[in-house]
Design a protein around this motif. Structure first.
Motif, mmCIF file in Angstrom:
data_model
loop_
_atom_site.group_PDB
_atom_site.id
_atom_site.type_symbol
_atom_site.label_atom_id
_atom_site.label_comp_id
_atom_site.label_asym_id
_atom_site.label_seq_id
_atom_site.Cartn_x
_atom_site.Cartn_y
_atom_site.Cartn_z
ATOM 1 N N UNK A 1 0.838 -1.202 0.000
ATOM 2 C CA UNK A 1 0.000 0.000 0.000
ATOM 3 C C UNK A 1 0.871 1.250 0.000
ATOM 4 N N UNK A 2 1.953 1.210 0.800
ATOM 5 C CA UNK A 2 2.855 2.361 0.862
ATOM 6 C C UNK A 2 3.501 2.607 -0.492
ATOM 7 N N UNK A 3 3.914 1.521 -1.148
ATOM 8 C CA UNK A 3 4.548 1.681 -2.463
ATOM 9 C C UNK A 3 3.561 2.297 -3.447
ATOM 10 N N UNK A 4 2.311 1.786 -3.433
ATOM 11 C CA UNK A 4 1.305 2.333 -4.344
ATOM 12 C C UNK A 4 1.034 3.797 -4.029
ATOM 13 N N UNK A 5 1.025 4.125 -2.720
ATOM 14 C CA UNK A 5 0.783 5.512 -2.337
ATOM 15 C C UNK A 5 1.875 6.424 -2.881
ATOM 16 N N UNK A 6 3.125 5.969 -2.741
ATOM 17 C CA UNK A 6 4.228 6.791 -3.246
ATOM 18 C C UNK A 6 4.094 7.016 -4.741
ATOM 19 N N UNK A 7 3.833 5.918 -5.485
ATOM 20 C CA UNK A 7 3.774 6.036 -6.948
ATOM 21 C C UNK A 7 2.616 6.938 -7.367
ATOM 22 N N UNK A 8 1.409 6.655 -6.821
ATOM 23 C CA UNK A 8 0.240 7.420 -7.253
ATOM 24 C C UNK A 8 0.356 8.874 -6.813
ATOM 25 N N UNK B 1 15.623 5.306 6.290
ATOM 26 C CA UNK B 1 14.542 4.511 5.701
ATOM 27 C C UNK B 1 15.080 3.554 4.648
ATOM 28 N N UNK B 2 15.965 4.079 3.786
ATOM 29 C CA UNK B 2 16.535 3.240 2.728
ATOM 30 C C UNK B 2 17.355 2.120 3.346
ATOM 31 N N UNK B 3 18.151 2.501 4.353
ATOM 32 C CA UNK B 3 18.962 1.505 5.056
ATOM 33 C C UNK B 3 18.075 0.397 5.639
ATOM 34 N N UNK C 1 15.604 -5.084 5.466
ATOM 35 C CA UNK C 1 14.421 -5.943 5.474
ATOM 36 C C UNK C 1 14.218 -6.643 4.138
ATOM 37 N N UNK C 2 15.120 -6.398 3.200
ATOM 38 C CA UNK C 2 15.077 -7.013 1.862
ATOM 39 C C UNK C 2 13.852 -6.611 1.073
ATOM 40 N N UNK C 3 13.396 -5.366 1.264
ATOM 41 C CA UNK C 3 12.335 -4.798 0.430
ATOM 42 C C UNK C 3 13.014 -4.034 -0.706
ATOM 43 N N UNK C 4 13.705 -4.736 -1.604
ATOM 44 C CA UNK C 4 14.511 -4.028 -2.608
ATOM 45 C C UNK C 4 13.661 -3.205 -3.550
ATOM 46 N N UNK C 5 12.559 -3.818 -4.017
ATOM 47 C CA UNK C 5 11.716 -3.120 -4.972
ATOM 48 C C UNK C 5 11.170 -1.822 -4.399
ATOM 49 N N UNK C 6 10.647 -1.948 -3.164
ATOM 50 C CA UNK C 6 9.972 -0.781 -2.601
ATOM 51 C C UNK C 6 10.995 0.292 -2.264
ATOM 52 N N UNK C 7 12.196 -0.129 -1.840
ATOM 53 C CA UNK C 7 13.235 0.864 -1.591
ATOM 54 C C UNK C 7 13.571 1.606 -2.874
ATOM 55 N N UNK C 8 13.643 0.843 -3.981
ATOM 56 C CA UNK C 8 13.906 1.481 -5.271
ATOM 57 C C UNK C 8 12.815 2.474 -5.615
ATOM 58 N N UNK C 9 11.559 2.072 -5.377
ATOM 59 C CA UNK C 9 10.434 2.980 -5.667
ATOM 60 C C UNK C 9 10.561 4.251 -4.846
ATOM 61 N N UNK C 10 10.957 4.088 -3.548
ATOM 62 C CA UNK C 10 11.031 5.287 -2.697
ATOM 63 C C UNK C 10 12.124 6.225 -3.198
#
Lengths: 492, 112
Positions: free
Chosen positions: A277-284, A394-396, A401-410
């Protein structure tokens, strides 16, 4: 037991009540409001220091021990947010003096301003889930009035929608509380945490947890943000800045509280959903921020994108990402309020919020322009300013936590946020000067001082991160380990 | 008894949702009213509908009904009453200023 904890709620309520009696003495209203908020800042700073030295402060209202009475709890996270609230409120109040207009001031603007702050700080400090609902309503009812006060057509239209969305989400909140009470039989958050841990967070409790995620997501603009851009572009500048700085942040705080204290047993379900949800929020959010050429819409969508960052920090659930999220939350409250105030000043001068119809303001308004530029850099997270450290942590945390995709999105989102703000800066301040000083619709006189305070704080937060860091560390530690909170509240 | 109440609450939610999704503003307000009825009944139901005396100590009964949800409902009722009052006045004012109660016509992205 410490009676200091109730003062951040009592002080604004008392101030608001006193102000009701001085409807026509506007000078007096302004002085009382200003002095009360100065007191409030001192009080909140005192509370932060006290929590830092002595640990979590609690107050059992009426002397009833929890879980039977209502308990107010000031841990480091809540105290820091109360302090930030006080600072944001003071600068918005200061900005109101020159910009809100005498008609609104006569119609109880300041009392509702204080009631809103009481609702916000009450939501931060309460330790009881139904009491949280009541403070949400205190905050929301004041916000309905503040958003519609003045009753221009756009305000009426947007208030109808804002009101409807919030009535529905409040109804869902009560329904979720009913389910939770049926399962656990208690309303006190610390006691809830103990009981949920005892019965294990199984299927039924997961459903309740997701219901709470929907409710608070609606309030915070987490993915369910469709109401936000319209509502935040309708009210006058200081009110919009107050909303951008405080209202969604209360929703974020509630998500943090429920998902670190009560529903933390199944991160594979709840926190995974939250992360996406957070990733979608950032993108949208960032798509909206790029798409519009209207200052108000650009800033409102930036609020949405910021929510995504903070919840991403919660979803990653590491100590670094918690620290980052708390740091970013504090920074975001200050800088979003700052950007809305500066954007409002620009709109006031240009007489329009359409970027295509303005230009060259830097010639006659250099300090406004450069402050806007600095605020934009702070929002994007450029190193000497306040946004950087939060994002770094946050990125660190996201990578740990191995959320690579979402970190990239952020990271990509940060870049696009910078683009959207610089687009506003370039269109409004550079280019040929379209308005001579005589043709301007308003003036910036008296409006820049409160903004300068916030710019200074953004610098101070960035450069003085070393001094703030120990406090953030304590706050993150309390969030990571719910037993600290439970012990402080339910100690025998 | 709880099953019956759950079905009733479900129907209230259904009707409320349907009314909120219609175009006319007054129907929407009625929908919010019905949803808040549903929520209050849900609070009462979820706390259990066991038989017992009303929560007055003068009754000297062996069993009392749970007093907590009743207090919660009372709080929720006055809050939703206040908000509904505000909503009605807002709708009245919006009708006078904007000249319509059709939510479709209130959409618009233009600013003014």
């Amino acid at each position: 037991m410490n009676n200091l904890v109730v003062l951040p709620i009592v002080l604004p309520i008392m101030t608001g009540i006193i102000l009701i009696f001085f409807r026509n003495q506007i000078g007096l209203q302004r002085w009382i409001s200003f002095i009360s908020l100065l007191f409030f800042i001192g009080l909140a700073a005192n509370m932060v220091q006290l929590v830092y030295v002595d640990g979590i402060q609690t107050l059992y209202l009426g002397g009833w021990l929890p879980p039977f009475g209502i308990v107010l709890v000031a841990d480091m996270f809540a105290s820091l947010l109360v302090l930030t609230t006080a600072i944001v409120a003071l600068s918005c109040l200061w900005f109101s003096f020159r910009s809100i207009g005498i008609e609104r001031e006569k119609h109880y603007y300041y009392p509702f301003f204080h009631f809103l702050i009481a609702g916000v700080s009450g939501s931060f400090l309460t330790g009881d889930i139904f009491n949280l609902f009541v403070f949400f309503e205190v905050m929301l009812i004041s916000s309905y009035v503040l958003i519609v006060l003045g009753a221009t057509k756009i305000q009426l239209r947007e208030t109808l929608k804002y009101l409807l969305v919030n009535i529905v989400s409040s109804a869902l909140f009560v329904a979720s509380v009913a389910f939770l009470y049926a399962i656990t039989g208690t309303l006190n958050m610390a006691d809830l945490s103990v009981r949920v841990a005892e019965v294990g967070q199984t299927g039924l409790l997961n459903v309740v947890a997701l219901l709470f995620l929907i409710v608070f997501g609606l309030k915070a603009g987490l993915f369910l943000y469709f109401w936000l851009p319209g509502s935040y572009s309708a009210p006058p500048t200081p009110v919009a800045a107050l909303f951008a700085g405080l209202l969604t942040k209360v929703g974020i705080y509630a998500i943090f509280r429920t998902f670190t204290l009560i529903f933390y047993h199944q991160p594979g379900i709840t926190h995974e959903i939250m992360a996406w949800m957070a990733a979608a929020t950032m993108i949208l959010g960032v798509i909206g921020a790029i798409a519009f050429s209207d200052i108000r819409q650009v800033l409102a969508f930036n609020v949405v994108a910021g929510v995504g960052f903070i919840i991403f920090g919660l979803a990653a659930f590491t100590s670094a990402s918690f620290q980052g999220a708390i740091f970013y939350l504090i920074h975001d409250m200050l800088v979003k309020a700052l950007l809305f105030l500066l954007g409002g000043a620009v709109i006031g001068i240009a007489g329009t919020s359409n970027l295509k119809q303005m230009g060259g303001l830097i010639k006659y308004h250099p300090s406004l322009g450069w402050m806007f530029f600095i605020a934009g850099l702070a929002l994007a997270g450029v190193p000497p300013l306040s946004g950087f450290i939060g994002k770094l942590l946050l990125v660190q945390g996201g990578l740990t936590a191995e959320f690579y995709w979402i970190t990239g999105i952020s990271l990509a989102t940060s870049l696009l946020i910078l683009y959207s703000i610089i687009k506003v800066f370039m269109h409004a301040f550079w280019g040929e000067t379209k308005l001579s000083p005589k043709e301007e619709k308003g003036s910036e006189k008296g409006l820049l001082a409160p903004c300068a305070v916030l710019v200074f704080l953004s610098f101070a937060l960035g450069l003085g991160a070393d001094y703030l860091y120990p406090y953030i560390e304590v706050a993150a530690e309390t969030l990571m380990d719910p037993s600290i909170y439970i012990q402080a509240v339910l100690k025998e | 008894m709880e099953i019956l109440m759950s079905v009733v609450v479900g129907i209230l939610f259904m009707v409320g949702t349907y009314l909120i999704l219609t175009k006319s503003l007054l129907r929407i307000i009625l929908g919010t009213g019905i949803i808040s009825h549903g929520v209050h009944l849900l609070l009462l139901t979820m706390a259990g509908l066991k038989t017992g005396a009303p929560p007055l100590l003068g009754e000297n009964a062996a069993l009392y009904t749970d007093p907590l949800p009743q207090a919660l409902i009372l709080t929720a009722i006055v809050i939703s009453f206040g908000v509904t009052g505000f909503f009605f006045v807002l709708a009245y004012r919006a009708y006078k200023e904007l000249g319509t109660d059709d939510m479709d016509k209130l959409r618009g992205n233009d600013h003014e």
